[in-house]
Design a protein around this motif. Sequence first.
Motif, PDB file in Angstrom:
ATOM      1  N   GLU A 156      55.519  34.374  41.327  1.00  9.96           N
ATOM      2  CA  GLU A 156      55.932  35.443  40.785  1.00  9.96           C
ATOM      3  C   GLU A 156      56.708  36.546  41.300  1.00  9.96           C
ATOM      4  O   GLU A 156      56.375  36.928  42.589  1.00  9.96           O
ATOM      5  N   SER A 200      56.050  41.563  38.391  1.00 10.25           N
ATOM      6  CA  SER A 200      54.775  40.754  37.663  1.00 10.25           C
ATOM      7  C   SER A 200      53.378  40.697  38.317  1.00 10.25           C
ATOM      8  O   SER A 200      52.354  41.141  37.608  1.00 10.25           O
ATOM      9  N   VAL A 201      53.730  40.685  39.692  1.00  9.77           N
ATOM     10  CA  VAL A 201      52.187  40.649  40.583  1.00  9.77           C
ATOM     11  C   VAL A 201      51.559  42.095  40.312  1.00  9.77           C
ATOM     12  O   VAL A 201      50.520  42.396  40.155  1.00  9.77           O
ATOM     13  N   THR A 248      50.015  42.899  36.859  1.00 10.67           N
ATOM     14  CA  THR A 248      48.588  42.044  36.605  1.00 10.67           C
ATOM     15  C   THR A 248      47.501  42.827  37.300  1.00 10.67           C
ATOM     16  O   THR A 248      46.347  43.029  37.092  1.00 10.67           O
ATOM     17  N   GLY A 277      42.228  39.013  43.520  1.00 18.40           N
ATOM     18  CA  GLY A 277      42.768  37.443  43.762  1.00 18.40           C
ATOM     19  C   GLY A 277      43.303  37.260  45.319  1.00 18.40           C
ATOM     20  O   GLY A 277      43.568  36.261  45.715  1.00 18.40           O
ATOM     21  N   ASN A 328      42.420  31.398  43.782  1.00 18.23           N
ATOM     22  CA  ASN A 328      43.186  31.166  42.738  1.00 18.23           C
ATOM     23  C   ASN A 328      44.890  30.999  42.695  1.00 18.23           C
ATOM     24  O   ASN A 328      45.599  31.468  42.080  1.00 18.23           O
ATOM     25  N   ARG A 329      45.038  30.455  44.005  1.00 18.85           N
ATOM     26  CA  ARG A 329      46.500  30.618  44.270  1.00 18.85           C
ATOM     27  C   ARG A 329      47.072  29.210  43.903  1.00 18.85           C
ATOM     28  O   ARG A 329      46.769  28.222  44.515  1.00 18.85           O
ATOM     29  N   ARG A 336      51.081  34.546  46.796  1.00 19.50           N
ATOM     30  CA  ARG A 336      49.950  35.330  46.313  1.00 19.50           C
ATOM     31  C   ARG A 336      48.810  34.586  45.617  1.00 19.50           C
ATOM     32  O   ARG A 336      49.070  33.650  44.887  1.00 19.50           O
ATOM     33  N   GLN A 355      45.531  35.035  42.458  1.00 21.33           N
ATOM     34  CA  GLN A 355      45.525  35.714  41.367  1.00 21.33           C
ATOM     35  C   GLN A 355      43.967  35.976  41.005  1.00 21.33           C
ATOM     36  O   GLN A 355      43.042  35.550  41.395  1.00 21.33           O
ATOM     37  N   SER A 356      44.200  37.180  40.325  1.00 23.03           N
ATOM     38  CA  SER A 356      42.811  37.672  39.880  1.00 23.03           C
ATOM     39  C   SER A 356      41.899  36.771  39.101  1.00 23.03           C
ATOM     40  O   SER A 356      42.510  35.977  37.873  1.00 23.03           O
ATOM     41  N   ALA A 414      43.049  37.504  35.395  1.00 27.91           N
ATOM     42  CA  ALA A 414      44.117  37.223  34.889  1.00 27.91           C
ATOM     43  C   ALA A 414      44.514  36.609  33.673  1.00 27.91           C
ATOM     44  O   ALA A 414      45.362  37.035  32.878  1.00 27.91           O
ATOM     45  N   GLN A 415      43.616  35.530  33.457  1.00 31.83           N
ATOM     46  CA  GLN A 415      43.899  34.814  32.146  1.00 31.83           C
ATOM     47  C   GLN A 415      43.055  35.313  31.096  1.00 31.83           C
ATOM     48  O   GLN A 415      43.503  35.337  29.777  1.00 31.83           O
TER      49      GLN A 415
END
Length: 374
Positions: free
Chosen positions: A46, A50-51, A54, A118, A190-191, A197, A199-200, A203-204
Amino acid sequence: MGWGDGLARRLFPGALARARDAGVREGVRNAEEPGWRPLTAEASGEPWWSVRDTLERAEAACASNPLAARLIEMTTEFVVGGGVRMEGPAWAQHFWRDPRNDLDQRVYRWCAELCRAGELFLVLSANPATGMQYVREVPASRIDAVDTDLDDAELELRYHQLTDDPEGRWWPSADLAPQAPQVMLHYAVNRPVGAVRGQSDLAQILPWLERYDMWLEDRVRINRYKGAYYWVVHVENALPGQIEAKRAQYSRVPRPGSLIVTDEQERWEAVQPHIEAGDVSADGRAIRMMIAAGAGVPLHYLAEGEGTNRATAREMGTATLRRFRHRQYVFARMLEDLLRVVGRRAGQRDLEARVILDEVVGPLEEAAQTEGGD
């Protein structure tokens, strides 16, 4: 290319080259902003905007949403539990328990940051006199670029931190400059494959957390307005100026339970809004189920045990405990890697340390162990 373009290229080659370079830079800048699509896909995943979006939404959710904060706290409590036990040489013990490091306390916020953002960015600084290494954290929201090797996206070379200086600051990685006075380490969860990078964990479910917030606010407003009312005073055959006199007389609204005495010329009527707001508990439960499913926990982990018996709770908790055990494994390997890097920078090549975390057990298993111990 027309004859005019060719003539311009012969007469003004330098100006055209500069204009072309400026256009490329402007295109890159625009591609990094929302609403613009880059012509080529980014190899690192991303784009930064965008990163950052989030990360900021996850931080805001944890600061204001009790469900989001509880999910992060729950993961930290299961993963770190009663603390971390480190087995290793004396030098590793000194690093771990040095008052300026105090990793026994620091690991809790590391785990929380890893879940919330993340990823975790750590800076190692060497004391030139003693060789002791000191570790500090940099928030993931401050790292806007991660440079990797062109042939190996998993080989990270340096990291750019946003600072008060417009130029920011570059940190070398431990792989690029292992003996530099300061280096940065990067750990992610969660990469996706091919991404740099992480992901938290939120995130979802961030959109559903935000929708649940709005749904609750709407329900509170509706319940408040359903009980609201106002008085309409009817004055029969009012004479000139009588309406104004009554308006001044009743400028202060009567308190609930007050006694009102009038004659046949004055009639009071209470008017309430007709808000048809039926039972919507199923709607709220559906949103909470989406949040719980995205977080990988059953509803009874979020203090909603209605309709769940002991057997059901045990079966539903199996997948959740496996998730926590996997995160525990990842977190322990991260700490062991940190100790290996610290050992190499201190000249301790044979530094092999082991990190041990409390085993993740469910409430029923914990009760069985307690009964067996008694």
